[in-house]
Design an enzyme around this catalytic site. Structure first.
Site, PDB file in Angstrom:
ATOM      1  CB  ALA A   1      42.692  33.214  31.312  1.00  0.00           C
TER       2      ALA A   1
ATOM      3  CE  LYS B   1      43.863  42.053  30.945  1.00  0.00           C
ATOM      4  NZ  LYS B   1      42.678  42.742  31.496  1.00  0.00           N
TER       5      LYS B   1
ATOM      6  CB  ILE C   1      35.278  42.153  33.810  1.00  0.00           C
ATOM      7  CG1 ILE C   1      34.326  42.866  34.765  1.00  0.00           C
ATOM      8  CG2 ILE C   1      34.858  40.705  33.586  1.00  0.00           C
ATOM      9  CD1 ILE C   1      32.936  43.063  34.194  1.00  0.00           C
TER      10      ILE C   1
ATOM     11  CB  THR D   1      44.041  41.618  42.834  1.00  0.00           C
ATOM     12  OG1 THR D   1      44.519  40.905  41.674  1.00  0.00           O
ATOM     13  CG2 THR D   1      44.372  43.093  42.733  1.00  0.00           C
ATOM     14  CG  LEU D   2      40.234  36.588  44.409  1.00  0.00           C
ATOM     15  CD1 LEU D   2      40.634  35.727  45.611  1.00  0.00           C
ATOM     16  CD2 LEU D   2      38.734  36.845  44.424  1.00  0.00           C
TER      17      LEU D   2
ATOM     18  N   GLY E   1      33.262  44.915  38.414  1.00  0.00           N
ATOM     19  CA  GLY E   1      34.368  44.014  38.735  1.00  0.00           C
ATOM     20  C   GLY E   1      34.945  44.125  40.121  1.00  0.00           C
TER      21      GLY E   1
ATOM     22  CB  SER F   1      38.800  44.589  43.563  1.00  0.00           C
ATOM     23  OG  SER F   1      38.338  43.292  43.918  1.00  0.00           O
ATOM     24  CB  ILE F   2      42.379  47.159  40.183  1.00  0.00           C
ATOM     25  CG1 ILE F   2      43.802  46.660  40.443  1.00  0.00           C
ATOM     26  CG2 ILE F   2      42.383  48.422  39.334  1.00  0.00           C
ATOM     27  CD1 ILE F   2      44.590  46.312  39.204  1.00  0.00           C
TER      28      ILE F   2
ATOM     29  CE1 TYR G   1      48.340  39.563  30.435  1.00  0.00           C
ATOM     30  CE2 TYR G   1      48.126  38.799  32.692  1.00  0.00           C
ATOM     31  CZ  TYR G   1      47.711  39.609  31.666  1.00  0.00           C
ATOM     32  OH  TYR G   1      46.650  40.472  31.846  1.00  0.00           O
TER      33      TYR G   1
ATOM     34  CB  ILE H   1      48.000  45.509  42.118  1.00  0.00           C
ATOM     35  CG1 ILE H   1      48.596  46.821  41.590  1.00  0.00           C
ATOM     36  CG2 ILE H   1      47.280  45.729  43.444  1.00  0.00           C
ATOM     37  CD1 ILE H   1      47.552  47.871  41.206  1.00  0.00           C
TER      38      ILE H   1
END
Ligand SMILES: CCCCCCc1ccc(Oc2ccc(Oc3cccc(O)n3)cc2)c(O)c1
Length: 259
Positions: A98, A167, A95, A198-199, A14, A20-21, A160, A196
């Site tokens: 949605a 999740k 990974i 991220t993309l 991922g 990225s994390i 979310y 965080i």
């Protein structure tokens, strides 16, 4: 017993780019001496992953395509990993996906197709990967599987929506996979990271407001970094976490404890 991963190999799934994390996790594992295998989905990411991997101290990283929505793809990728490295000592699953239009507004707007897509990529893929690791007897010396989750799977986080429901499924999967794999000395845990930039985060409505809320209300009065998540992943991958499985660790400055 320590945090060293010398002589061990880990799969990191991922990495999209340097924010990225998954890249934060890769850096922590690599700095602890691990050899890394990266999997990515989509031609356009290969260049990013290759360039990032080339910047690591070790030059023996493997980079393998793997579209986790296809069981044959997962099997081919893990067969390739078996052939190239033989044994792995852990795997980071970072990974999720949605539909962006379902990550804003009312959860009630979720479609059957959007629900299935979010669960297929963000929840089932962990089980699919765990099955391939077992089928190819990749963790013959035991191992540690870590996946990424978020507070929205435990309680309402506006916008979310369907990712939160996926999740919740991922979090329950961690517990059931831990139960099945424990006898093979394979541990399965989740890291619940605070927001965080991220993309992926760009695709969620109201993200900036949640970051601000964390800085104002989290016990540590700040947001967390991918490096802090990476170090918790290092702990979970190491012998220092040998007694922990089926667990979810919040790396969020304590925010989850605030009403
Ligand atoms: C309103 C919640 C704010 C905090 C969200 C923290 C977070 C950030 C990123 C997360 O990872 C994803 C990964 C994919 C994802 O789906 C996407 C991302 C971009 C575009 C798109 O069409 N779908 C949504 C979130 C995640 O699970 C959780």
């Amino acid at each position: 017993m320590n945090l060293s991963l010398e002589g061990k190999t880990f799969v990191v799934m991922g990495v999209a780019n340097r924010r990225s994390i998954a890249w934060g996790i890769a850096q922590s594992l690599s700095n602890a001496g691990a050899r890394l295998v990266f999997t990515y989905a989509g031609e356009r990411l290969e260049k990013n992953v290759r360039e990032l991997a080339e910047g690591l101290e070790r030059s023996d990283s493997l980079i393998i395509p793997c579209d986790i929505t296809d069981d044959h793809e997962i099997d081919r990728a893990f067969r390739e990993i078996k052939e190239e490295v033989g044994t792995i000592h852990g795997l980071a699953h970072c990974i999720a996906f949605a539909k962006a239009e379902e990550l804003d507004g009312d959860y009630l707007n979720t479609t059957r197709e959007g629900f299935h897509l979010a669960h297929d990529i963000s929840a089932y893929s962990l089980t699919g990967v765990a099955k391939a690791v077992q089928a190819h007897e990749l963790m013959s010396e035991g191992g540690s599987i870590v996946t990424m989750t978020y507070l929205g799977g435990e309680r309402i986080v506006q916008n979310y929506n369907v990712m939160g429901v996926a999740k919740a499924s991922l979090d329950a999967s961690v517990r059931y996979l831990a139960n099945d794999l424990g006898k093979e000395e394979i541990r399965v845990n989740a890291i619940s990271a605070g927001p965080i930039r991220t993309l992926a985060a760009k695709g969620i409505g109201g993200f900036n407001e949640v970051l601000k809320e964390m800085e104002e209300r989290a016990p540590l009065r700040r947001t967390v970094t991918k490096e802090e998540v990476g170090d918790t992943a290092l702990f979970l991958m190491s012998d220092m976490a040998r007694g922990i499985t089926g667990e979810l660790i919040h790396v969020d400055g304590g925010y989850n404890k605030i009403g």
